[in-house]
Design a protein around this motif. Structure first.
Motif, short mmCIF file in Angstrom:
data_model
loop_
_atom_site.label_atom_id
_atom_site.label_comp_id
_atom_site.label_asym_id
_atom_site.label_seq_id
_atom_site.Cartn_x
_atom_site.Cartn_y
_atom_site.Cartn_z
N LEU A 139 -56.67 -3.77 -23.98
CA LEU A 139 -55.50 -4.44 -23.42
C LEU A 139 -55.06 -5.62 -24.29
O LEU A 139 -53.87 -5.83 -24.54
N LEU A 198 -61.99 -1.61 -22.35
CA LEU A 198 -60.64 -1.67 -21.78
C LEU A 198 -60.03 -3.06 -21.97
O LEU A 198 -58.84 -3.21 -22.26
N PHE A 255 -51.51 -5.90 -26.24
CA PHE A 255 -50.65 -7.06 -26.03
C PHE A 255 -50.30 -7.74 -27.36
O PHE A 255 -49.14 -8.05 -27.63
#
Length: 419
Positions: A115, A111, A119
């Motif tokens: 992320l 995860l 981003f």
């Protein structure tokens, strides 16, 4: 298979080859980093290669299919760029997920990597969107300029700052606009020349016809019955008819030269002989006008390939033109000299010269300078135009040099007979 299907298939294979090339490059870079940076053992390298292949190949195929469908449905460069970046992020997430499952990476680490990737992908997509926006603006400028050109504004040009492929397209567009503007200018000039030609022909035909008609009507009505006057009228009518016949013949000759329908009877000839013949034939006219007509000849002159009758006509036209504008007591000289790969002939007079504004037009048909507009000077303004086309039909060139009050020099060049 039609042409459009062939082009579509070629584009498909090109896209697939680009993706396979990117996949190969990515695998090579990953292996190089694993060997020299991570110093991974050979067993881990085999596993890494297997992990990358097992996740990237299916995701690339699916991504390509999605991109192909989206590329046809989306009508905006910005949207297509965002689609490409989004697919890149999704493919990267799939690869990370598959690799994490095979390598027993924790859910938390996966995860976190996801992320960070999302981003970075959003930031990267922002730059892509910015690039697409600039491309769209450049394309918009091209589109607006094309519409201006289509509307008739041939002065429109595209000015791009960034040097890329679109800049090259803009430069090509500007070159096309330049050529269109020049073609349009030539068309306008040709149209104006056609109107001037019609006006000049009408004037040169109407004037002698009106004179002939007036004299014929005077004799027919009995207004002129004196034998001497009648003979004078007949001589004038005959001269006017000769002028009309000469004008029509010149127009016919000029039209044939313009469309290159003249069959030249080419043969080797020494220009010294032709110039000598013209000098001898024009001496009587020169003496009547009290003008010294002289020639200067070069020895060991190379022969040229020419149509004797037509080159003689060029010489007659140039000498006649020089005698016409040279006052009594003046001089007209013919000079023959060898030139590079050919022979050059010059006809120089001591006349009044040609104004600078008239020089570019002396070879135009029906052109007569301000001081020669009068019918008393004779000629229809076709002699120099015919001379120019005859010389050019021989593969040569003709020119004029003049200064007001200092005389005029006409010259022409003919290539020598190939050795």
């Amino acid at each position: 298979m039609n042409e459009s299907q062939a082009i579509r298939r070629a584009n498909t294979w090109k896209a697939i080859s680009i993706l396979l090339g990117g996949l190969t490059l990515g695998l090579v870079v990953a292996l190089v980093l694993a060997i020299y940076i991570m110093q991974a053992p050979s067993g881990d390298l085999q596993g890494l290669l297997w992990f990358l292949l097992s996740s990237s190949v299916p995701s690339l195929l699916v991504g390509y299919l999605v991109f192909s469908v989206g590329r046809r449905r989306l009508h905006s460069i910005r949207a297509k760029v965002l689609l490409a970046y989004s697919l890149g992020i999704v493919i990267a997430l799939i690869n990370i997920f598959v690799t994490s499952q095979l390598m027993f990476v924790s859910q938390h680490d996966f995860l976190l990597l996801g992320l960070l990737l999302i981003f970075a992908g959003i930031l990267s997509a922002s730059f892509g969107y910015l690039l697409a926006a600039r491309m769209t603006r450049s394309l918009g400028q091209l589109q607006d300029a094309a519409q201006e050109i289509a509307a008739g504004n041939l002065l429109t040009r595209v000015r791009l700052v960034e040097k890329d492929e679109l800049f090259e397209v803009a430069e090509a567009f500007n070159r096309m606009a330049d050529e269109l503007e020049q073609a349009f200018s030539r068309q306008k000039a040709m149209e104006q020349a056609r109107r001037d030609l019609i006006a000049a022909v009408s004037h040169d035909l109407r004037t002698p016809l009106a004179s002939i008609r007036a004299m014929v009507e005077a004799m027919d009505d009995g207004l002129v019955d004196d034998p001497a006057t009648v003979r004078r009228y007949y001589r004038t009518i005959h001269a006017q008819i000769d002028n009309l016949s000469g004008l029509i013949n010149d127009l016919f000759e000029l039209s044939r030269l313009d469309v290159e329908q003249v069959q030249l009877r080419l043969e080797p000839v020494n220009l010294n002989d032709l110039v000598s013949d013209v000098l001898e034939a024009m001496q009587v006219q020169a003496r009547q006008k009290e003008i010294l007509l002289e020639g200067h000849f070069a020895g060991d002159l190379p022969p040229v390939t020419a149509d004797i009758a037509r080159i003689q006509r060029v010489l007659y036209n140039l000498v006649q033109n020089a005698l016409q504008y040279t006052p009594a007591g003046g001089r007209v000289s013919l000079t023959v000299r060898p030139a590079e790969t050919g022979v050059q002939v010059e006809v120089t007079d001591s006349g009044e010269g040609i104004p600078p504004e008239d020089l570019p037009h002396v070879f135009d048909r029906f052109f007569r300078g301000d001081k020669s507009r009068s019918r008393a000077t004779g000629g229809a303004g076709l002699g120099l135009a015919i001379a120019k086309r005859i010389v050019e039909a021989h593969g040569g060139r003709i020119w004029v040099e003049s200064r007001p009050g200092q005389g005029t020099r006409f010259g022409f060049y003919l290539p020598a007979v190939p050795a």
